[in-house]
Design a protein around this motif. Structure first.
Motif, PDB file in Angstrom:
ATOM      1  N   TRP A   1      -3.574  -6.065 -11.876  1.00 10.03           N
ATOM      2  CA  TRP A   1      -2.240  -5.576 -11.546  1.00 10.03           C
ATOM      3  C   TRP A   1      -1.246  -6.737 -11.524  1.00 10.03           C
TER       4      TRP A   1
ATOM      5  N   GLN B   1       6.752  -2.583  -9.617  1.00  9.83           N
ATOM      6  CA  GLN B   1       5.797  -1.515  -9.296  1.00  9.83           C
ATOM      7  C   GLN B   1       4.359  -2.010  -9.414  1.00  9.83           C
ATOM      8  N   SER B   2       4.084  -2.804 -10.442  1.00 11.37           N
ATOM      9  CA  SER B   2       2.723  -3.313 -10.632  1.00 11.37           C
ATOM     10  C   SER B   2       2.336  -4.306  -9.538  1.00 11.37           C
TER      11      SER B   2
ATOM     12  N   ARG C   1       1.536  -2.571  -6.407  1.00 11.48           N
ATOM     13  CA  ARG C   1       0.185  -1.970  -6.430  1.00 11.48           C
ATOM     14  C   ARG C   1      -0.863  -3.020  -6.066  1.00 11.48           C
TER      15      ARG C   1
ATOM     16  N   GLU D   1      -0.705  -3.415  -2.401  1.00 13.89           N
ATOM     17  CA  GLU D   1      -1.325  -2.286  -1.699  1.00 13.89           C
ATOM     18  C   GLU D   1      -2.827  -2.506  -1.584  1.00 13.89           C
TER      19      GLU D   1
END
Length: 139
Positions: free
Chosen positions: A72, A90-91, A94, A97
């Motif tokens: 990611w 966004q990547s 991730r 996360e």
């Protein structure tokens, strides 16, 4: 001589495809195949500056192992280098996360935000990266 080199390159590519296909057919080796795609993505990203090819490799890696936070991060860097800052964000989010203590990901997020004209948010990311790994610093 050139004809022989081309034949060797073709054989190598065919062999690589066969090996990757074999990796992909077995669940226990999916991580190995994901790692190989990740490494190829790093090569394209770092050495060849072929960011579209890098992105393809990272996507293939993530198809095999969606929990691979380093892939990611690699995808995020490729997207950043392509000027696709929102997708890069966004990547990298991730990756964070999956591992909120991923210092390098916090640093890259800072770079993305800085390039997106969000210096205050970027500074918070740089600070978080240094809290996790004091060796990381802005250049």
């Amino acid at each position: 001589m050139k004809l022989r080199k081309r034949a060797n390159v073709k054989q190598y590519l065919v062999l690589t495809i066969i090996v990757l296909a074999a990796f992909c057919s077995c669940g226990c080796t999916q991580q190995s195949a994901a790692m190989e795609w990740y490494r190829q993505g790093l090569h394209f990203n770092s050495y060849d500056n072929q960011f579209e090819q890098a992105l393809e490799c990272f996507n293939k890696s993530l198809e095999l192992d969606p929990q691979f936070e380093e892939a990611w991060r690699g995808k995020s860097v490729a997207l950043y280098n392509l000027g696709r800052f929102q997708d890069a964000l966004q990547s990298i989010d991730r990756a964070l996360e999956l591992d909120p203590e991923y210092a390098e990901a916090w640093y890259i997020k800072g770079e993305i935000l800085s390039s997106s004209g969000k210096p205050d948010e970027a500074d918070r990311c740089y600070t978080r990266a240094q809290e996790i790994n004091p060796r990381l610093s802005r250049i």
